[in-house]
Scaffold this motif. Structure first.
Motif, PDB file in Angstrom:
ATOM      1  N   ASN A  58      44.684  43.361  24.352  1.00 14.92           N
ATOM      2  CA  ASN A  58      45.748  44.253  24.820  1.00 14.92           C
ATOM      3  C   ASN A  58      45.525  45.690  24.356  1.00 14.92           C
ATOM      4  O   ASN A  58      46.448  46.392  23.969  1.00 14.92           O
ATOM      5  CB  ASN A  58      47.122  43.732  24.398  1.00 14.92           C
ATOM      6  CG  ASN A  58      48.196  44.109  25.402  1.00 14.92           C
ATOM      7  OD1 ASN A  58      47.909  44.413  26.555  1.00 14.92           O
ATOM      8  ND2 ASN A  58      49.434  44.106  24.954  1.00 14.92           N
ATOM      9  N   GLU A  59      44.251  46.131  24.412  1.00  7.10           N
ATOM     10  CA  GLU A  59      43.892  47.498  24.045  1.00  7.10           C
ATOM     11  C   GLU A  59      43.778  48.416  25.255  1.00  7.10           C
ATOM     12  O   GLU A  59      43.719  49.636  25.107  1.00  7.10           O
ATOM     13  CB  GLU A  59      42.565  47.491  23.284  1.00  7.10           C
ATOM     14  CG  GLU A  59      42.632  46.760  21.973  1.00  7.10           C
ATOM     15  CD  GLU A  59      41.271  46.569  21.319  1.00  7.10           C
ATOM     16  OE1 GLU A  59      41.234  45.963  20.234  1.00  7.10           O
ATOM     17  OE2 GLU A  59      40.243  47.004  21.871  1.00  7.10           O
ATOM     18  N   GLY A  60      43.713  47.830  26.433  1.00  5.59           N
ATOM     19  CA  GLY A  60      43.569  48.642  27.630  1.00  5.59           C
ATOM     20  C   GLY A  60      43.587  47.808  28.882  1.00  5.59           C
ATOM     21  O   GLY A  60      43.868  46.607  28.849  1.00  5.59           O
ATOM     22  N   LEU A  61      43.282  48.466  29.979  1.00  3.88           N
ATOM     23  CA  LEU A  61      43.379  47.848  31.293  1.00  3.88           C
ATOM     24  C   LEU A  61      42.139  48.231  32.106  1.00  3.88           C
ATOM     25  O   LEU A  61      41.609  49.339  31.950  1.00  3.88           O
ATOM     26  CB  LEU A  61      44.641  48.362  31.990  1.00  3.88           C
ATOM     27  CG  LEU A  61      45.202  47.595  33.170  1.00  3.88           C
ATOM     28  CD1 LEU A  61      45.588  46.168  32.766  1.00  3.88           C
ATOM     29  CD2 LEU A  61      46.430  48.323  33.696  1.00  3.88           C
ATOM     30  N   ALA A  62      41.702  47.332  32.957  1.00  7.74           N
ATOM     31  CA  ALA A  62      40.548  47.584  33.820  1.00  7.74           C
ATOM     32  C   ALA A  62      40.897  47.198  35.251  1.00  7.74           C
ATOM     33  O   ALA A  62      41.843  46.446  35.488  1.00  7.74           O
ATOM     34  CB  ALA A  62      39.342  46.775  33.336  1.00  7.74           C
ATOM     35  N   ALA A  63      40.135  47.706  36.194  1.00  8.24           N
ATOM     36  CA  ALA A  63      40.295  47.328  37.598  1.00  8.24           C
ATOM     37  C   ALA A  63      38.947  47.414  38.290  1.00  8.24           C
ATOM     38  O   ALA A  63      38.120  48.274  37.969  1.00  8.24           O
ATOM     39  CB  ALA A  63      41.300  48.242  38.293  1.00  8.24           C
ATOM     40  N   ILE A  64      38.746  46.514  39.232  1.00  9.95           N
ATOM     41  CA  ILE A  64      37.549  46.501  40.073  1.00  9.95           C
ATOM     42  C   ILE A  64      38.020  46.515  41.520  1.00  9.95           C
ATOM     43  O   ILE A  64      38.920  45.751  41.894  1.00  9.95           O
ATOM     44  CB  ILE A  64      36.689  45.252  39.805  1.00  9.95           C
ATOM     45  CG1 ILE A  64      36.233  45.232  38.354  1.00  9.95           C
ATOM     46  CG2 ILE A  64      35.491  45.206  40.757  1.00  9.95           C
ATOM     47  CD1 ILE A  64      35.546  43.952  37.934  1.00  9.95           C
ATOM     48  N   ALA A  65      37.424  47.388  42.334  1.00 14.26           N
ATOM     49  CA  ALA A  65      37.824  47.526  43.727  1.00 14.26           C
ATOM     50  C   ALA A  65      36.633  47.359  44.653  1.00 14.26           C
ATOM     51  O   ALA A  65      35.508  47.717  44.305  1.00 14.26           O
ATOM     52  CB  ALA A  65      38.464  48.896  43.957  1.00 14.26           C
ATOM     53  N   THR A  66      36.918  46.851  45.827  1.00 15.10           N
ATOM     54  CA  THR A  66      35.943  46.745  46.903  1.00 15.10           C
ATOM     55  C   THR A  66      36.580  47.322  48.154  1.00 15.10           C
ATOM     56  O   THR A  66      37.771  47.115  48.385  1.00 15.10           O
ATOM     57  CB  THR A  66      35.564  45.261  47.157  1.00 15.10           C
ATOM     58  OG1 THR A  66      35.110  44.688  45.951  1.00 15.10           O
ATOM     59  CG2 THR A  66      34.490  45.148  48.217  1.00 15.10           C
ATOM     60  N   CYS A  67      35.792  48.027  48.952  1.00 11.42           N
ATOM     61  CA  CYS A  67      36.332  48.551  50.206  1.00 11.42           C
ATOM     62  C   CYS A  67      35.329  48.345  51.327  1.00 11.42           C
ATOM     63  O   CYS A  67      34.132  48.177  51.080  1.00 11.42           O
ATOM     64  CB  CYS A  67      36.701  50.021  50.095  1.00 11.42           C
ATOM     65  SG  CYS A  67      35.296  51.141  50.174  1.00 11.42           S
ATOM     66  N   ILE A  68      35.859  48.376  52.527  1.00 13.47           N
ATOM     67  CA  ILE A  68      35.016  48.376  53.719  1.00 13.47           C
ATOM     68  C   ILE A  68      35.346  49.622  54.520  1.00 13.47           C
ATOM     69  O   ILE A  68      36.510  49.895  54.828  1.00 13.47           O
ATOM     70  CB  ILE A  68      35.245  47.124  54.574  1.00 13.47           C
ATOM     71  CG1 ILE A  68      34.829  45.886  53.795  1.00 13.47           C
ATOM     72  CG2 ILE A  68      34.489  47.236  55.902  1.00 13.47           C
ATOM     73  CD1 ILE A  68      35.031  44.585  54.530  1.00 13.47           C
ATOM     74  N   LEU A  69      34.298  50.388  54.803  1.00 14.79           N
ATOM     75  CA  LEU A  69      34.399  51.546  55.680  1.00 14.79           C
ATOM     76  C   LEU A  69      33.613  51.229  56.946  1.00 14.79           C
ATOM     77  O   LEU A  69      32.679  50.442  56.914  1.00 14.79           O
ATOM     78  CB  LEU A  69      33.813  52.799  55.027  1.00 14.79           C
ATOM     79  CG  LEU A  69      34.385  53.233  53.672  1.00 14.79           C
ATOM     80  CD1 LEU A  69      33.699  54.512  53.205  1.00 14.79           C
ATOM     81  CD2 LEU A  69      35.883  53.424  53.746  1.00 14.79           C
TER      82      LEU A  69
END
Length: 162
Positions: free
Chosen positions: A144-155
């Motif tokens: 609980n020291e931080g937060l992460a995120a991973i994203a994927t997109c389609i163009l």
């Protein structure tokens, strides 16, 4: 020239900062420490921006909204996302969708997932889907020291395979 799909991947990580407000997925989360960063620290919006820039070949979050660019200091993640979408469209590409997974213990995304998806989709002017997971106590997110995120997109844009 035929339209081809372009896939982008982005990630973002910030440590908690108890002296800041918590902005994640375009929403203010009361009772949760904020995230450190040049802007509001919104890991969801930042990861989505990185995915867009990656797929479009427009660099990354740092090259577009870097810490030397005072204009973006304390900027809202949704403002960065809207600007990233504008730049992608200006490059002649259409946005299919963005999917983001949040990794960490807080805030708990589930109660406000639909609200967050709506806010992010409005900023992007394209669909955004969110999911979340924890690391079962492992690593900095598990402590609980931080937060992460991973994203994927389609163009979708002009191009060829040859």
């Amino acid at each position: 020239m035929e339209a081809i799909p372009r896939v982008g991947i982005g990630s973002d990580v910030h440590c908690y900062d108890r002296y800041r407000s918590c902005w994640v997925a375009g929403l203010l989360w009361d009772g949760v420490p904020g995230l450190a960063g040049h802007s509001d620290g919104d890991v969801v919006a930042h990861a989505a921006c990185d995915a867009l820039f990656s797929a479009a070949g427009l660099g990354d979050l740092g090259s577009n909204f870097g810490t030397t660019q005072l204009r973006w200091a304390q900027a809202a993640g949704v403002a960065l996302l809207a600007e990233a979408a504008r730049r992608v469209r200006e490059a002649g590409l259409g946005i299919g969708n963005v999917a983001v997974q949040v990794i960490g213990a807080a805030p708990v995304l589930k109660p406000r997932r639909e609200e967050a998806q709506k806010v992010l989709s409005m900023a992007l002017r394209a669909p955004v889907q969110l999911s979340a997971t924890t690391t079962d106590g492992m690593g900095f997110t598990g402590r609980n020291e931080g937060l992460a995120a991973i994203a994927t997109c389609i163009l979708i844009g002009p191009g060829s395979w040859s």
